[in-house]
Design an enzyme around this catalytic site. Sequence first.
Site, PDB file in Angstrom:
ATOM      1  N   SER A  10       0.844  -1.200   0.000  1.00  0.00           N
ATOM      2  CA  SER A  10       0.000   0.000   0.000  1.00  0.00           C
ATOM      3  C   SER A  10       0.873   1.242   0.000  1.00  0.00           C
ATOM      4  O   SER A  10       1.635   1.476   0.935  1.00  0.00           O
ATOM      5  CB  SER A  10      -0.897   0.016   1.238  1.00  0.00           C
ATOM      6  N   HIS A  35      -1.233  -1.395  -4.252  1.00  0.00           N
ATOM      7  CA  HIS A  35      -2.506  -1.000  -3.628  1.00  0.00           C
ATOM      8  C   HIS A  35      -2.516   0.505  -3.411  1.00  0.00           C
ATOM      9  O   HIS A  35      -1.573   1.068  -2.840  1.00  0.00           O
ATOM     10  CB  HIS A  35      -2.673  -1.728  -2.295  1.00  0.00           C
ATOM     11  N   ASP A  37      -4.742   3.628  -1.855  1.00  0.00           N
ATOM     12  CA  ASP A  37      -5.850   4.037  -0.982  1.00  0.00           C
ATOM     13  C   ASP A  37      -6.290   5.458  -1.302  1.00  0.00           C
ATOM     14  O   ASP A  37      -5.506   6.401  -1.168  1.00  0.00           O
ATOM     15  CB  ASP A  37      -5.419   3.957   0.486  1.00  0.00           C
ATOM     16  N   MET A  39      -8.894   8.361  -0.237  1.00  0.00           N
ATOM     17  CA  MET A  39      -9.747   8.784   0.881  1.00  0.00           C
ATOM     18  C   MET A  39     -10.211  10.219   0.663  1.00  0.00           C
ATOM     19  O   MET A  39      -9.454  11.051   0.157  1.00  0.00           O
ATOM     20  CB  MET A  39      -8.977   8.687   2.200  1.00  0.00           C
ATOM     21  N   HIS A  68      -8.465   1.325  -4.090  1.00  0.00           N
ATOM     22  CA  HIS A  68      -9.486   1.187  -3.046  1.00  0.00           C
ATOM     23  C   HIS A  68     -10.096   2.558  -2.766  1.00  0.00           C
ATOM     24  O   HIS A  68      -9.446   3.429  -2.193  1.00  0.00           O
ATOM     25  CB  HIS A  68      -8.806   0.603  -1.793  1.00  0.00           C
ATOM     26  N   MET A  70     -12.161   4.726  -0.706  1.00  0.00           N
ATOM     27  CA  MET A  70     -12.801   4.963   0.585  1.00  0.00           C
ATOM     28  C   MET A  70     -13.427   6.352   0.537  1.00  0.00           C
ATOM     29  O   MET A  70     -12.998   7.285   1.227  1.00  0.00           O
ATOM     30  CB  MET A  70     -11.770   4.837   1.709  1.00  0.00           C
ATOM     31  N   MET A 139     -11.697  -5.458   5.595  1.00  0.00           N
ATOM     32  CA  MET A 139     -10.848  -4.524   6.327  1.00  0.00           C
ATOM     33  C   MET A 139     -10.560  -5.083   7.721  1.00  0.00           C
ATOM     34  O   MET A 139     -11.472  -5.471   8.451  1.00  0.00           O
ATOM     35  CB  MET A 139     -11.515  -3.161   6.448  1.00  0.00           C
ATOM     36  N   ASP A 177      -6.829  -6.111   4.417  1.00  0.00           N
ATOM     37  CA  ASP A 177      -6.057  -4.872   4.508  1.00  0.00           C
ATOM     38  C   ASP A 177      -6.129  -4.332   5.931  1.00  0.00           C
ATOM     39  O   ASP A 177      -7.220  -4.067   6.438  1.00  0.00           O
ATOM     40  CB  ASP A 177      -6.624  -3.843   3.524  1.00  0.00           C
TER      41      ASP A 177
END
Length: 219
Positions: A10, A35, A37, A39, A68, A70, A139, A177
Amino acid sequence: MASQTKIAPSILSADFGRLAEEVKAVDEAGADWIHVDVMDGHFVPNLTIGPCVVDAVDHATKLPLDVHLMIENPMDYAAQFIEAGADYLTIHQEVVDDLPAAFAKIRALGAKPAVAINPATAIETVSPLISEAAMILVMSVNPGFGGQGFMEEALPKLSALAELRERYGSDCLLEVDGGIKPSNVARVIDAGADVIVAGSAIFGAESYRDTIAALRSPA
């Protein structure tokens, strides 16, 4: 233990001042995926990156990008992230009303659809999609920040999803994760995980290669 375990570093824990170098380093160290993330400061209490950074990462590696989201309205941005290079696009069950329709749109845009559930979310909310999702992400921390400790509640969720997958003959991948490191990854793999996301465990290690190898094939 599964010999096909994939390791997805990540970049949330990478040095963003040297992001391309960091991505190339984990690529050369044996990572399977990258990966990413995303957000928005609303769905989770943190703000990270947008499609332009995904595009930069895509140019730094030929590895699949596991993006991913979020964020509160993931389907409003799906096309942008897929165009930027997302191979897998993960959206959260908690913010999408019609997951099958979202999956269809993600596939039409050229990516593989995945769904994530937070620690407080029951697997029954996604288990009917075991044959439709390319991947389910469990998660094992509350999303928002890296470096948190692994939550044991993820293990029975993984085991139940793995049993369900076998029952239906699905090829849906199971990803985990949050808080995973060489000292606890064996239990995660034994519970059924196919894809291990690790941030600080890899980017905080002296040897990316040794850590990735230890995560993939724990002693």
